[in-house]
Design a protein around this motif. Sequence first.
Motif, mmCIF file in Angstrom:
data_model
loop_
_atom_site.group_PDB
_atom_site.id
_atom_site.type_symbol
_atom_site.label_atom_id
_atom_site.label_comp_id
_atom_site.label_asym_id
_atom_site.label_seq_id
_atom_site.Cartn_x
_atom_site.Cartn_y
_atom_site.Cartn_z
ATOM 1 N N TRP A 1 -67.777 -47.636 -44.941
ATOM 2 C CA TRP A 1 -69.040 -47.042 -45.402
ATOM 3 C C TRP A 1 -70.112 -48.122 -45.470
ATOM 4 O O TRP A 1 -71.190 -47.996 -44.933
ATOM 5 C CB TRP A 1 -68.803 -46.419 -46.775
ATOM 6 C CG TRP A 1 -70.030 -45.902 -47.428
ATOM 7 C CD1 TRP A 1 -70.805 -46.549 -48.346
ATOM 8 C CD2 TRP A 1 -70.646 -44.625 -47.218
ATOM 9 N NE1 TRP A 1 -71.858 -45.764 -48.725
ATOM 10 C CE2 TRP A 1 -71.780 -44.580 -48.055
ATOM 11 C CE3 TRP A 1 -70.334 -43.528 -46.413
ATOM 12 C CZ2 TRP A 1 -72.610 -43.475 -48.104
ATOM 13 C CZ3 TRP A 1 -71.174 -42.419 -46.465
ATOM 14 C CH2 TRP A 1 -72.295 -42.397 -47.300
ATOM 15 N N SER B 1 -65.989 -44.801 -47.916
ATOM 16 C CA SER B 1 -66.457 -43.677 -48.729
ATOM 17 C C SER B 1 -66.849 -42.535 -47.812
ATOM 18 O O SER B 1 -67.054 -42.726 -46.609
ATOM 19 C CB SER B 1 -67.665 -44.112 -49.557
ATOM 20 O OG SER B 1 -68.182 -43.018 -50.273
ATOM 21 N N THR C 1 -67.955 -41.672 -54.672
ATOM 22 C CA THR C 1 -66.798 -42.514 -55.003
ATOM 23 C C THR C 1 -66.602 -43.433 -53.808
ATOM 24 O O THR C 1 -67.080 -43.138 -52.711
ATOM 25 C CB THR C 1 -65.510 -41.672 -55.209
ATOM 26 O OG1 THR C 1 -65.231 -41.006 -53.984
ATOM 27 C CG2 THR C 1 -65.646 -40.674 -56.334
ATOM 28 N N ALA C 2 -65.909 -44.530 -54.034
ATOM 29 C CA ALA C 2 -65.666 -45.457 -52.917
ATOM 30 C C ALA C 2 -64.400 -46.253 -53.194
ATOM 31 O O ALA C 2 -64.027 -46.463 -54.350
ATOM 32 C CB ALA C 2 -66.854 -46.399 -52.751
ATOM 33 N N LYS C 3 -63.758 -46.675 -52.104
ATOM 34 C CA LYS C 3 -62.519 -47.449 -52.248
ATOM 35 C C LYS C 3 -62.626 -48.725 -51.430
ATOM 36 O O LYS C 3 -63.193 -48.727 -50.341
ATOM 37 C CB LYS C 3 -61.330 -46.647 -51.721
ATOM 38 C CG LYS C 3 -60.857 -45.581 -52.668
ATOM 39 C CD LYS C 3 -59.324 -45.424 -52.578
ATOM 40 C CE LYS C 3 -58.779 -44.451 -53.618
ATOM 41 N NZ LYS C 3 -59.215 -44.703 -54.977
ATOM 42 N N ASP D 1 -62.999 -50.418 -57.068
ATOM 43 C CA ASP D 1 -63.437 -49.148 -56.489
ATOM 44 C C ASP D 1 -64.590 -48.565 -57.309
ATOM 45 O O ASP D 1 -64.899 -49.042 -58.394
ATOM 46 C CB ASP D 1 -62.264 -48.142 -56.510
ATOM 47 C CG ASP D 1 -61.104 -48.579 -55.621
ATOM 48 O OD1 ASP D 1 -61.336 -49.379 -54.683
ATOM 49 O OD2 ASP D 1 -59.971 -48.131 -55.868
ATOM 50 N N ILE E 1 -71.277 -49.092 -55.925
ATOM 51 C CA ILE E 1 -71.149 -49.783 -54.630
ATOM 52 C C ILE E 1 -71.992 -51.064 -54.643
ATOM 53 O O ILE E 1 -71.469 -52.164 -54.406
ATOM 54 C CB ILE E 1 -71.542 -48.845 -53.464
ATOM 55 C CG1 ILE E 1 -70.538 -47.686 -53.399
ATOM 56 C CG2 ILE E 1 -71.576 -49.610 -52.147
ATOM 57 C CD1 ILE E 1 -70.817 -46.630 -52.342
#
Length: 308
Positions: free
Chosen positions: A228, A260, A265-267, A299, A305
């Motif tokens: 992302w 993402s 949300t994001a990993k 995360d 982010i």
Amino acid sequence: MFKPQEFIEEAVENIKKTVGKSKAIIALSGGVDSSVTAFLAKKALGDRLIAVFVNHGLLREGEAKEIRKFFKDKLNFRYVDASKRFLDALKGVKDPEKKRKIISKVFIEIFEEVAREEDAKYLLQGTIAPDWIESRGKIKSHHNVVLPSGLVLKVVEPLRDLYKDEVRILAKELGLPEKIIKRQPYPGPGLAVRILGEITPQKIEICRKANKIVEEEVIKRNLHEKLWQYFAVLTDTKVTGVKGDKRDYGYLVVIRIVESLDAMTAKVPKLPWDFLKKVSQRITSEIPEVTHVALSISDKPPSTIELA
Ligand code: XMP
């Protein structure tokens, strides 16, 4: 299911109805959201749309030139170099929310000035759902949401209810090139949200170089398709190091790489070790002011982010 053609037709009609015979300006950053908004609005308004691209001095390397080159023949395009104005306004400010608010204020002042000159009554923005959802939740003031009071221009946000994956589908439908469709999201306040503490010309330069190295290495290894965002943050912390057998005291840079779907949300994915080592080596050897590189492994949630 999202139907891009129907969305485009409806959005164009709505822009036509809202703006009527007036003129409008679009806040164009060159990212996929504002580019899609610009081409939708062009369909509705033709040359009554003026695309305003503001260089706030916080762009990545080569960005201003690239964006001018791509858009100048496709839209009624105006380039405003306001680097000094933004940097003066940000002088001495450390608090991330204050920085964000100053940037939105200067942006909107510039848009209002241009609108006055062009006799435009409307401001189109590429705001998408996560921008206002997160601002409403007071997590961060996304720059294109917080408008100072006394705003004269009427704001039009055709993509307000969409998420990035849907905007990318629209971009494809509108025939935009891959380099815009797949461009990693870049926050409106630019490097300002990747420089912790006070923003100075020297820190912008360091942060710009570090971001370029991360981007180059990610693309070189073809990792970008699955990611992302991938970038570097210049912290406000200095740490002891050793360069050329001598003690050094330089900045700590954090690399942030996330996967993402919609930025809500994001990993942090597993990343090739040799890639990370290469990025770290390049940053510490090519940027004399940096002694240490760390990788962010948090995360979203609990982190966001961007770090500021
Ligand atoms: P955060 O840091 O809130 O970011 O997890 C979510 C996504 O939004 C981008 N971002 C912004 N985009 N104006 C923008 O246009 C802003 O002020 C802004 N702040 C964050 C961020 O890069 C990520 O893709």
